[in-house]
Design a protein around this motif. Structure first.
Motif, mmCIF file in Angstrom:
data_model
loop_
_atom_site.group_PDB
_atom_site.id
_atom_site.type_symbol
_atom_site.label_atom_id
_atom_site.label_comp_id
_atom_site.label_asym_id
_atom_site.label_seq_id
_atom_site.Cartn_x
_atom_site.Cartn_y
_atom_site.Cartn_z
ATOM 1 N N ILE A 17 1.019 -1.401 0.145
ATOM 2 C CA ILE A 17 -0.523 0.153 0.191
ATOM 3 C C ILE A 17 0.951 1.396 -0.264
ATOM 4 O O ILE A 17 0.455 1.975 -0.947
ATOM 5 C CB ILE A 17 -1.042 0.391 1.284
ATOM 6 N N VAL A 18 2.237 1.344 0.821
ATOM 7 C CA VAL A 18 2.897 2.508 1.121
ATOM 8 C C VAL A 18 3.804 1.848 -0.209
ATOM 9 O O VAL A 18 3.664 3.908 -0.830
ATOM 10 C CB VAL A 18 3.950 1.978 1.967
ATOM 11 N N ASP A 19 3.618 1.077 -1.183
ATOM 12 C CA ASP A 19 4.542 1.062 -2.185
ATOM 13 C C ASP A 19 3.793 2.099 -3.405
ATOM 14 O O ASP A 19 4.305 2.724 -3.749
ATOM 15 C CB ASP A 19 5.273 -0.138 -2.394
ATOM 16 N N GLY A 20 2.789 1.601 -3.619
ATOM 17 C CA GLY A 20 1.334 2.206 -4.708
ATOM 18 C C GLY A 20 1.271 3.844 -4.273
ATOM 19 O O GLY A 20 1.154 4.138 -5.151
ATOM 20 N N ALA A 21 1.655 4.338 -3.007
ATOM 21 C CA ALA A 21 1.108 5.309 -2.548
ATOM 22 C C ALA A 21 2.665 6.240 -2.768
ATOM 23 O O ALA A 21 2.632 7.421 -3.410
ATOM 24 C CB ALA A 21 0.692 5.467 -1.433
ATOM 25 N N LEU A 22 3.831 6.075 -2.614
ATOM 26 C CA LEU A 22 4.672 6.446 -2.012
ATOM 27 C C LEU A 22 6.598 5.865 -3.649
ATOM 28 O O LEU A 22 6.766 7.605 -3.723
ATOM 29 C CB LEU A 22 5.586 6.419 -1.029
ATOM 30 N N GLY A 23 5.689 5.103 -4.503
ATOM 31 C CA GLY A 23 6.654 4.538 -5.236
ATOM 32 C C GLY A 23 7.948 4.208 -4.134
ATOM 33 O O GLY A 23 8.692 3.390 -5.516
ATOM 34 N N MET A 24 7.531 4.373 -3.708
ATOM 35 C CA MET A 24 8.839 2.938 -2.499
ATOM 36 C C MET A 24 8.550 2.705 -1.209
ATOM 37 O O MET A 24 7.471 2.727 -0.907
ATOM 38 C CB MET A 24 10.225 4.172 -1.841
ATOM 39 N N ALA A 25 9.267 1.653 -0.507
ATOM 40 C CA ALA A 25 9.008 1.414 0.210
ATOM 41 C C ALA A 25 8.548 -0.490 1.010
ATOM 42 O O ALA A 25 8.928 -0.925 2.000
ATOM 43 C CB ALA A 25 7.963 1.992 1.597
ATOM 44 N N TYR A 26 7.859 -0.914 -0.563
ATOM 45 C CA TYR A 26 7.939 -2.275 -0.001
ATOM 46 C C TYR A 26 9.084 -3.292 0.264
ATOM 47 O O TYR A 26 9.114 -3.235 1.149
ATOM 48 C CB TYR A 26 7.386 -2.980 -1.212
ATOM 49 N N GLY A 27 10.289 -2.942 -0.821
ATOM 50 C CA GLY A 27 11.506 -3.786 -0.243
ATOM 51 C C GLY A 27 11.842 -2.926 0.974
ATOM 52 O O GLY A 27 12.346 -4.120 2.057
ATOM 53 N N VAL A 28 12.233 -1.870 1.884
ATOM 54 C CA VAL A 28 12.652 -1.875 2.778
ATOM 55 C C VAL A 28 11.995 -1.764 3.951
ATOM 56 O O VAL A 28 12.376 -2.395 4.646
ATOM 57 C CB VAL A 28 12.693 0.079 3.048
ATOM 58 N N VAL A 29 10.356 -1.945 4.021
ATOM 59 C CA VAL A 29 10.275 -2.317 4.906
ATOM 60 C C VAL A 29 9.582 -3.908 4.848
ATOM 61 O O VAL A 29 9.857 -4.523 6.044
ATOM 62 C CB VAL A 29 8.444 -1.610 4.511
ATOM 63 N N SER A 30 10.461 -4.375 4.149
ATOM 64 C CA SER A 30 10.150 -6.206 3.875
ATOM 65 C C SER A 30 11.530 -6.865 4.730
ATOM 66 O O SER A 30 11.273 -7.305 5.201
ATOM 67 C CB SER A 30 9.482 -6.478 2.419
ATOM 68 N N THR A 31 12.056 -5.817 3.890
ATOM 69 C CA THR A 31 13.552 -6.519 4.570
ATOM 70 C C THR A 31 13.968 -6.509 5.862
ATOM 71 O O THR A 31 15.029 -7.041 6.639
ATOM 72 C CB THR A 31 14.985 -5.771 3.124
ATOM 73 N N THR A 32 13.398 -4.924 6.577
ATOM 74 C CA THR A 32 14.053 -4.395 8.105
ATOM 75 C C THR A 32 13.125 -5.905 8.158
ATOM 76 O O THR A 32 13.767 -5.715 9.693
ATOM 77 C CB THR A 32 13.140 -3.093 8.151
ATOM 78 N N ALA A 33 11.470 -6.397 8.511
ATOM 79 C CA ALA A 33 11.338 -7.088 8.690
ATOM 80 C C ALA A 33 11.605 -8.553 9.364
ATOM 81 O O ALA A 33 11.923 -8.769 10.377
ATOM 82 C CB ALA A 33 9.641 -7.309 8.603
ATOM 83 N N LEU A 34 12.245 -8.723 7.689
ATOM 84 C CA LEU A 34 12.781 -10.434 8.130
ATOM 85 C C LEU A 34 14.378 -10.407 8.922
ATOM 86 O O LEU A 34 14.737 -11.250 9.447
ATOM 87 C CB LEU A 34 13.395 -10.710 6.637
ATOM 88 N N LEU A 35 15.269 -8.610 8.408
ATOM 89 C CA LEU A 35 16.349 -8.615 9.209
ATOM 90 C C LEU A 35 15.843 -8.915 11.124
ATOM 91 O O LEU A 35 17.002 -9.688 11.881
ATOM 92 C CB LEU A 35 16.877 -7.997 9.333
#
Length: 257
Positions: A17-35
């Motif tokens: 949802i954020v990525d669709g709104a801002l054009g960014m953040a899917y990878g950053v949020v998901s990777t941070t959660a996995l780490l």
């Protein structure tokens, strides 16, 4: 069904949802959660890019249907992104995860600051002084593969700072990201099959990856509608604090060990 599946379904949904709104953040949020779960940087990047293949396809289809894609820009960004993504994958699978983890956490912290900067300025940010879509894609793809996220913060921010149309910049960047994700995922598979990268974690994190995929695919078609009813500035602040906070927390864990 694993509790992790439902948790990461929500993570994937919110990140898309954020990525669709801002054009960014899917990878950053998901990777941070996995780490934050203790997953190694290479395994986290491989997991997120596997999810991005599916979420990216759903997002790309939506943007194409809404005519948000500049096809010439898409071609040049994708070519550079694929090359950079393959190079970044080779590097991250060549380095011990314990050595690269602090750098990846630092990179995600920087991405969080960029997102916070966007929220603070409420304007188009100044980003990388890169001339030409192909070199921009090369840089974005390289750091996206290493950090599991960064394509949007680098590519979208730079396009917007150069005066690109917001709708076309976000739509084209998100569509190109699908090709980068396919290239990076293929590179990880090739690294596994050739013995260049030895990994035993992926099977242990199957449910989180499936959760990211399902949540992202569900969110992709409705992201445009949700962004119409949610204040983008508030959303940007929330994501920025989430990413930087998790990065700081992980950094402290490394220092205190």
């Amino acid at each position: 069904m694993s509790t992790e599946f439902w948790i990461f379904l929500l993570v994937g949904f919110g990140a898309q949802i954020v990525d669709g709104a801002l054009g960014m953040a899917y990878g950053v949020v998901s990777t941070t959660a996995l780490l934050s779960m203790g997953v190694s940087p290479a395994a986290a990047s491989a997991s997120v890019h596997a999810a991005k293949v599916f979420t990216g396809a759903a997002s790309a289809a939506s943007h194409v249907a809404h005519k948000n894609v500049d096809w010439k820009l898409l071609t040049l960004l994708s070519i550079g992104g694929v090359i950079g993504g393959v190079a970044g994958t080779y590097l991250i699978t060549s380095v011990d995860g314990k050595l690269i983890r602090p750098w990846v956490i630092g990179w995600l912290f920087l991405m969080g600051l960029i997102i916070l900067y966007r929220a603070w300025k409420s304007a188009r940010p100044r980003a990388l002084p890169v001339h030409g879509p192909a070199p921009l894609g090369l840089i974005g793809g390289f750091f996206d593969a290493i950090g599991g996220g960064g394509w949007g913060p680098i590519v979208t921010s730079t396009l917007l700072s150069s005066g690109a149309d917001v709708r076309k910049a976000i739509g084209t960047t998100n569509t190109a990201e699908m090709f980068v994700a396919i290239a990076v995922s293929t590179s990880f598979i090739a690294a596994l099959l050739t013995g260049h990268w030895k990994n035993t974690e992926m099977a242990d994190h199957l449910w989180p990856v499936l959760g990211l995929i399902v949540g992202g695919v569900i969110a992709a078609p409705v992201a445009g509608w949700v962004t119409k009813v949610m204040p983008l500035k508030l959303l940007t602040w929330m994501v920025g604090f989430l990413v930087t906070g998790l990065a700081v927390w992980q950094g402290l864990q490394l220092v205190l060990k």
